[in-house]
Design an enzyme around this catalytic site. Structure first.
Site, mmCIF file in Angstrom:
data_model
loop_
_atom_site.group_PDB
_atom_site.id
_atom_site.type_symbol
_atom_site.label_atom_id
_atom_site.label_comp_id
_atom_site.label_asym_id
_atom_site.label_seq_id
_atom_site.Cartn_x
_atom_site.Cartn_y
_atom_site.Cartn_z
ATOM 1 N N CYS A 2 0.827 -1.211 0.000
ATOM 2 C CA CYS A 2 0.000 0.000 0.000
ATOM 3 C C CYS A 2 0.856 1.253 0.000
ATOM 4 C CB CYS A 2 -0.955 -0.006 1.187
ATOM 5 S SG CYS A 2 -0.147 -0.008 2.809
ATOM 6 N N HIS A 10 -1.587 1.632 7.456
ATOM 7 C CA HIS A 10 -2.098 1.548 6.094
ATOM 8 C C HIS A 10 -2.022 2.931 5.454
ATOM 9 C CE1 HIS A 10 -4.194 -0.125 2.717
ATOM 10 N NE2 HIS A 10 -5.184 0.746 2.821
#
Length: 608
Positions: free
Chosen positions: A227, A555
């Site tokens: 990510c 994230h």
């Protein structure tokens, strides 16, 4: 009268002999030590330091007229204060007392010549007095946006080809076939690499139908804790200058591969012939893989894209980061730009690394920072220039905090209400971080620098400023810090308020130097007086990269601004979000582009 005769007619006045006699006599106070007797006064001026209740007055005037607000001068030889009418009498009665100091303006005055005189050492003392206080001064908080004076906007003028250009476009272009999508459908479909999910969409937060998204807005599959890479790629894919560069075929991957083959897969080193792997390792070019990605993202296919070839090329370039572990997005951003530059360094081997003219990465992101280190004893300033591709900012919690009222929090949407409420007492501003970045700081005793004028190590003041603004400015917010004392690392969860339109003018080197020296006459090295600076200093936000979670695991998500609409890119999922959600996000990297280059018309590219 000709220019040559006019030049001969102009004669500079001779230097003041009384000032020269005062300097050569040695009996007076050295000019550079006078900074202890001066204090700043707004705006960026200096005056003679005195007690709060002390009122200077002329010793020769009668008591009734001594406080009429006349211009006062302090003799540098005996400190006697005289007005403009009696300062000449004081000098006539006492030979050697001709040089005086303006009490309110901190300017040298010759009583015998009855004129102001200039001395570089005295101006250095004034600079030291002004700079010393600016180190400890806390600037007032920035005014609210509604009270800021509106700057003149640049009128947008779309490009229209002439008849000759229209004919060239007609001969070398083909119609773009676009698959019509049902934008009015009540349900939206999000397609990933492994599954397809159908959900009821809302225009503010849920995933949008691929056919209703702007062209080029495509999800990127997560290949295993990637990510960090996907979030940076989304920002770079929609950087206006990079997008126009690659989509206009300025870097053709097929031509680049042919050039690589001509150089050969065989290299000689120390009379030993080493053959590279012809399959992949003979041509590792991040720019070529980025060109492939641009072609795929802006194609008709709207399914999420898998950047496997790009990930492999990046692993070849940064072998120390080649793993499926979570990496830092900022570190990946720097490594990627270095990889693009490294491949094209043959084209700029005769140019400096930071002049911004060697490769597309540096043309877009390269800037120059100026560092001024000033000696607090003699006023000597050492200036250095450092190239940069981003600006790292500290979250200053002590001076840039903003208290948000509870009534304002109640106006937020439900998705952002809890986030803002938990951080209502700890909010920094991007302008405050920039002011902290450009604020003078006093270096400690263990950081004394060698003064070329004093020929010794002295205490000093250091101030940073921006010498050259990049076309696309990337701000890196330092959210991860390591303590050497406690031997531990932590993440700073402090919220950052950032504007969508940013004026970088107050943080330029020219503005910093003018604020530091006021109206003193100096020839600043590298201080360009370009009329286009005001236009080039206005920026627009187009991408926000955020990090959620803790230091050990989190994230990355990117918010993109296209056609004045915000979209959330969460790996393979792309959705339309409201502006309040973007403002409430925990920004880690901010991407701004110069407003004069922010062509909104180039973003009116929709799939339907």
């Amino acid at each position: 009268m000709s220019s040559s005769s006019a030049a001969r007619a102009i004669r500079l006045p001779p230097p003041c002999p009384h000032l020269a006699a005062y300097r050569s006599g040695g009996g007076g106070t050295p000019f550079r030590s006078l900074h202890r007797c001066l204090r700043p006064r707004p705006p960026s001026r200096a005056e003679v330091r005195r007690d709060p209740g002390e009122v200077p007055f002329c010793a020769s005037c009668p008591p009734a007229a001594a406080h009429r607000g006349l211009r006062l001068y302090a003799c540098l030889s005996c400190a006697a204060v005289s007005c403009h009418a009696h300062v000449s009498d004081h000098a006539a009665l006492r030979p050697g007392h001709e040089i005086a100091l303006d009490v309110d303006r901190a300017e040298l005055f010759c009583a015998a010549c009855r004129d102001q005189v200039y001395d570089p050492d005295f101006d250095a003392a004034v600079v030291i007095a002004l700079t010393s206080l600016s180190c400890s001064r806390i600037p007032p908080p920035p005014p609210p946006p509604e009270k800021c004076a509106k700057r003149r906007r640049v009128e947008y003028r779309p490009w229209v080809p002439d008849p000759k250009g229209r004919a060239v476009i007609g001969r070398r272009s083909s119609p773009l076939l676009v698959q019509e999508g049902n934008a009015s459908s009540a349900s939206s479909t999000t397609t990933t690499a492994n599954s397809t999910t159908t959900t009821t969409s809302s225009p503010s937060s849920s995933a949008s139908s691929p056919s209703s998204l702007p062209r080029g807005l495509r999800g990127i599959n997560n290949l295993g804790n990637t990510c960090f890479m996907n979030s940076v790629l989304q920002a770079l894919l929609h950087t206006p200058l990079l997008r126009n560069y690659f989509l206009s075929d300025r870097h053709n991957r097929y031509v680049c591969q042919q050039k690589s083959k001509k150089k050969g897969g065989i290299k000689e080193k120390s009379n030993v012939v080493e053959r590279k792997n012809p399959a992949r390792e003979s041509h590792v070019c991040l720019a070529c893989d980025l060109d492939t990605m641009y072609a795929a993202v802006f194609s008709e296919d709207r399914k999420p894209f898998s950047p496997a070839n790009f990930l492999y090329s990046w692993w070849q370039h940064a072998s120390n980061l080649a793993s499926y572990e979570q990496q830092d997005a900022h570190e990946f951003f720097i490594s990627m730009l270095d990889g693009i530059h490294e491949k094209e360094q043959d084209q700029c081997k005769h140019q400096s690394h930071g002049n911004g003219d060697c490769c597309i990465a540096h043309k877009v992101f390269s800037g120059i920072l100026r560092s001024d280190v000033t000696c607090t004893i003699c006023g000597f300033t050492s200036t250095t220039y450092d190239p940069c591709v981003d600006i790292s900012l500290d979250l200053d919690s002590s001076r840039d905090a903003v208290q948000i009222a509870t009534s304002k929090l109640q106006t937020c949407e439900s998705d952002t209400e809890s986030m803002l409420t938990s951080q209502a007492y700890g909010i920094s501003t991007l302008m405050g971080c920039l002011e902290h970045f450009t604020r003078p700081e006093k270096l400690g005793a263990d950081q004394k620098f060698f003064c070329e004028n004093c020929r010794a190590r002295q205490e000093s003041l250091k101030q940073m400023s921006i010498r050259k603004i990049p076309l696309v400015t990337c701000f890196h917010i330092k959210r991860f810090e390591h303590s050497l004392i406690r031997n531990m690392s932590r993440k700073v969860d402090r919220h950052l308020h950032f504007p969508f339109s940013l004026d970088m003018g107050p943080y330029l080197s020219s503005s910093i130097l003018r604020a530091r020296y006021g109206n003193r006459i100096f020839a600043f090295d590298g201080d360009d007086s370009d009329a286009s600076t005001d236009l080039a200093s206005e920026f627009e936000l187009f991408a926000v990269l955020t990090h959620s979670g803790k230091l050990e695991g989190g994230h990355y998500i990117t918010y993109l601004r296209l056609n004045n609409q915000w979209y959330k890119c969460d790996d393979a999922w792309v959705s339309h979000v409201s502006e309040s959600i973007v403002r409430a996000s925990q920004a880690y990297m901010l991407f701004y582009v110069q407003k004069i280059l922010y062509y909104r018309a180039s973003q009116h590219v929709f799939a339907s």
